[in-house]
Design an enzyme around this catalytic site. Structure first.
Site, PDB file in Angstrom:
ATOM      1  CE1 TYR A   1      41.396  41.460  32.334  1.00 54.97           C
ATOM      2  CE2 TYR A   1      43.431  41.206  33.565  1.00 54.97           C
ATOM      3  CZ  TYR A   1      42.106  41.575  33.521  1.00 54.97           C
ATOM      4  OH  TYR A   1      41.481  42.037  34.653  1.00 54.97           O
TER       5      TYR A   1
ATOM      6  CG  LEU B   1      37.418  37.256  36.555  1.00 53.92           C
ATOM      7  CD1 LEU B   1      38.580  36.864  37.405  1.00 53.92           C
ATOM      8  CD2 LEU B   1      37.173  36.253  35.428  1.00 53.92           C
TER       9      LEU B   1
ATOM     10  CE  LYS C   1      42.259  38.217  35.133  1.00 51.55           C
ATOM     11  NZ  LYS C   1      41.696  39.240  35.996  1.00 51.55           N
TER      12      LYS C   1
ATOM     13  CD  GLU D   1      33.893  40.058  40.184  1.00 54.76           C
ATOM     14  OE1 GLU D   1      34.846  39.342  40.497  1.00 54.76           O
ATOM     15  OE2 GLU D   1      33.444  40.131  39.019  1.00 54.76           O
TER      16      GLU D   1
HETATM   17  N1  PDD Z   1      42.119  41.071  38.682  1.00 49.45           N
HETATM   18  N2  PDD Z   1      37.389  39.793  39.999  1.00 49.45           N
HETATM   19  C1  PDD Z   1      37.855  40.728  39.154  1.00 49.45           C
HETATM   20  C2  PDD Z   1      36.879  41.619  38.472  1.00 49.45           C
HETATM   21  C3  PDD Z   1      39.241  40.859  38.948  1.00 49.45           C
HETATM   22  O1  PDD Z   1      39.702  41.777  38.098  1.00 49.45           O
HETATM   23  C4  PDD Z   1      40.131  39.999  39.647  1.00 49.45           C
HETATM   24  C5  PDD Z   1      41.620  40.074  39.491  1.00 49.45           C
HETATM   25  C6  PDD Z   1      39.591  39.038  40.506  1.00 49.45           C
HETATM   26  C7  PDD Z   1      40.471  38.068  41.271  1.00 49.45           C
HETATM   27  O2  PDD Z   1      41.037  37.102  40.422  1.00 49.45           O
HETATM   28  P1  PDD Z   1      42.431  36.404  40.782  1.00 49.45           P
HETATM   29  O3  PDD Z   1      42.306  35.875  42.150  1.00 49.45           O
HETATM   30  O4  PDD Z   1      42.552  35.336  39.765  1.00 49.45           O
HETATM   31  O5  PDD Z   1      43.497  37.463  40.671  1.00 49.45           O
HETATM   32  C8  PDD Z   1      38.218  38.962  40.655  1.00 49.45           C
HETATM   33  C9  PDD Z   1      43.539  41.159  38.374  1.00 49.45           C
HETATM   34  C10 PDD Z   1      44.426  41.052  39.558  1.00 49.45           C
HETATM   35  C11 PDD Z   1      43.770  42.395  37.544  1.00 49.45           C
HETATM   36  O6  PDD Z   1      42.916  42.670  36.711  1.00 49.45           O
HETATM   37  O7  PDD Z   1      44.791  43.059  37.706  1.00 49.45           O
END
Ligand code: PDD
Length: 282
Positions: free
Chosen positions: A31, A201, A145, A177
């Protein structure tokens, strides 16, 4: 609410998938979550590039080219009656009799919806949030992701039950993270974060933060951050597309630095907001 499913836009109530969809049965899909400000998707190219990386990681062919994705996302945005949106899109390996190995000749399922994007207020950013730590129990491909988010779900729930906003995960004694965010630390004016690897991620926000740091002369180091070091930092932030740059002010009940959002968090948030405005005007 209008959503997109397998070639059509429709009301959410009409969006139905087979119970044998491999997303439902195996969590076999990937996703993206794209923030949209004033109806303009932020960093769409980068999101679509990361999506391609995730699809490559699970060996699933991309059902659409970049131009088609762009068009579908723009159509979805136009159908909503709110301007700031978070667009969620997922691709699963499709519907097939349950068998772990890939099915042959199956069309992937594509689902997209948009929700109102509620950004943190200045007051929330000035207050910061609390976080807890927990062992990172995820698999070895956290750079994908994937929609299978069980370990992330458990970690975030742990935070919520502790009255906190996020769980900062530690693997083998080092920072990885957050449950749904990247984590940055600041020590003696230097921004610290783990480097991109299979263990995190790599966030689109993470990349923007590092670009802004480089462009504005903020020193940063991408390297492993030990738990001991983490517990002695001056600032700690969580970053994501929905939370943007959110200061963490207590970790496991202990104040981070002064126990208040630090100066670098404020500076980075200002740079981030300015960057958003600049991109939106372009
Ligand atoms: N998640 N690490 C993880 C495990 C995440 O699920 C996310 C973001 C990030 C940050 O990625 P980005 O800056 O591209 O949003 C790091 C989204 C917001 C979610 O699952 O809703």
């Amino acid at each position: 609410m209008s959503v997109y499913l397998n070639g059509q836009f429709m009301p959410l109530a009409d969006a139905k998938v087979s119970a044998l969809d491999r997303g439902f049965v195996f969590g076999d899909g990937v996703y993206e979550l794209v923030p949209v400000y004033s109806r303009k998707p932020f960093r769409l190219e980068e999101h679509l590039r990361r999506l391609q990386g995730s699809l490559d990681g699970i060996r699933l062919a991309n059902p659409h080219g970049i131009a088609k994705w762009r068009e579908l996302i723009e159509q979805l945005i136009a159908l909503q009656d709110f301007d700031d949106q978070s667009v969620y899109l997922q691709i699963t390996r499709g519907v097939a009799p349950r068998d772990h190995a890939f099915p042959q000749g199956v069309t992937p399922s594509v689902f997209m919806f948009a929700q109102p994007l509620v950004s943190a207020t200045d007051a929330q950013k000035a207050a910061g949030v609390c976080a807890i730590t927990a062992p990172d129990i995820r698999w070895g491909r956290c750079d994908i992701k994937a929609i299978s988010l069980l370990a992330n779900v458990l970690a975030r729930q742990q935070a919520v039950e502790a009255g906190c906003a996020e769980t900062v995960m530690l693997r083998d004694g080092f920072l990885s993270e957050g449950a749904a965010s990247n984590v940055f630390a600041v020590k003696n004016g230097v921004l610290l974060a783990p480097p991109p690897s299979n263990l995190i991620l790599t966030g689109i926000t993470y990349d923007v933060v590092l670009e802004l740091a480089a462009a504005h002369g903020i020193p940063y180091e991408l390297r492993a951050v030990s738990e001991a070091e983490l517990r002695g930092v001056d600032e700690l932030w969580m970053t994501s597309s929905t939370k943007e740059i959110m200061p963490i002010v207590t970790l496991d009940g202990v104040p981070v630095g002064s126990g208040k959002p630090g100066p670098l968090a404020r500076q980075m948030d200002a740079l981030y907001q300015a960057f958003k405005q600049q991109v939106m005007r372009a």
